[in-house]
Design a protein around this motif. Sequence first.
Motif, short mmCIF file in Angstrom:
data_model
loop_
_atom_site.label_atom_id
_atom_site.label_comp_id
_atom_site.label_asym_id
_atom_site.label_seq_id
_atom_site.Cartn_x
_atom_site.Cartn_y
_atom_site.Cartn_z
N UNK A 116 -47.78 80.64 29.62
CA UNK A 116 -47.70 81.43 28.39
C UNK A 116 -48.31 80.63 27.24
N UNK A 117 -49.24 81.27 26.53
CA UNK A 117 -49.98 80.57 25.48
C UNK A 117 -49.44 80.87 24.09
N UNK A 118 -48.64 81.93 23.99
CA UNK A 118 -48.18 82.32 22.65
C UNK A 118 -46.85 83.08 22.74
N UNK A 119 -45.95 82.75 21.85
CA UNK A 119 -44.68 83.49 21.71
C UNK A 119 -44.70 84.15 20.33
N UNK A 120 -44.42 85.43 20.29
CA UNK A 120 -44.36 86.12 18.99
C UNK A 120 -42.93 86.65 18.87
N UNK A 121 -42.20 86.06 17.93
CA UNK A 121 -40.76 86.27 17.87
C UNK A 121 -40.37 86.85 16.53
N UNK A 122 -39.55 87.87 16.57
CA UNK A 122 -39.15 88.50 15.30
C UNK A 122 -37.62 88.56 15.26
N UNK A 146 -43.18 87.05 6.55
CA UNK A 146 -41.93 87.66 6.10
C UNK A 146 -42.30 89.04 5.56
N UNK A 147 -41.51 90.04 5.90
CA UNK A 147 -41.85 91.39 5.46
C UNK A 147 -40.57 92.18 5.18
N UNK A 148 -40.77 93.23 4.40
CA UNK A 148 -39.61 94.07 4.04
C UNK A 148 -39.92 95.50 4.48
N UNK A 153 -35.20 92.71 5.35
CA UNK A 153 -36.22 91.67 5.35
C UNK A 153 -36.26 91.01 6.73
N UNK A 154 -37.47 90.89 7.27
CA UNK A 154 -37.63 90.33 8.61
C UNK A 154 -38.60 89.15 8.58
N UNK A 155 -38.39 88.21 9.49
CA UNK A 155 -39.34 87.12 9.66
C UNK A 155 -40.02 87.25 11.03
N UNK A 156 -41.25 86.79 11.08
CA UNK A 156 -41.97 86.72 12.37
C UNK A 156 -42.46 85.29 12.55
N UNK A 157 -42.22 84.74 13.73
CA UNK A 157 -42.65 83.37 14.03
C UNK A 157 -43.59 83.43 15.22
#
Length: 237
Positions: A116-122, A146-148, A153-157
């Motif tokens: 796995x090359x990438x994790x997209x976590x919210x 960061x978005x609303x 409000x949510x974060x994405x890493x």
Amino acid sequence: MNAQQLSVRLMKVAEHVQAGAVVADIGSDHAYLPCHLLHHGIASRAVAGEIVKGPYESAKKQVRAEGLEDKITVRLAPGLEAIEPSDGITAVTIAGMGGTLIASILEEGEGRLEGVKRLILQPNVHAQAIRQWAVQNGWHIVAEEILKEKDKIYEILVLEPTAEEVQLDAKQLLFGPQLLKQQNDIFKEKWQREAAQWKAIAERLENAQQNEDIRTKREQLLGKIALMEEVFVDENS
Ligand code: SAM
């Protein structure tokens, strides 16, 4: 909502999936995200993993309704157990859960992240648990957002593997190294909201019957409030 009309939150997650990725979406009720990724030619194949029977059935139904059964495999499984080595997964998305649960899914299923090359976590809350896991497990943060949406409000890493040692200090762990640098208006709003809650809880704890747990909890909150004040003082100085 359907895969054609994705929420802003899931749309932002989708934007971080690289073209041609083979994606595992874990906790995929309705499979909206994998369906979107396939319809838009972003992912080449996908696995939708769900631990609960009802949402698993909904995901299967959605994939069938969208004519994507040959591209998306829906599996009833806990966490990363939905991934099989022969899937050749290159990206994992996990969205809409608490950060602590996301970190425990990654921790328990780490062996399945090979290739796995990438994790997209919210994470909906407590993104700090994911940053902590990343530091301890050889992943570094390549993007944070960061978005609303609808007043939430949510974060994405976005994480990628690294051979280098990753270090984050207490402020970076709590606020996010990139979000801390950007400090946009949504970031400020999130932490103002959090600080108001922390202060109210700390006050209640101060007035409660004292014991070791209460004292520790209060000290932790005061520590976070102090970090937050430092961040906003730094910004204003
Ligand atoms: N990912 C979608 C989104 O962001 O809109 C759905 C979010 S929904 C709130 C969380 C989903 O994750 C639920 O369907 C739940 O059953 C599933 N889930 C929770 N823990 C899980 C685990 N350990 N493994 C797989 N799925 C899980």
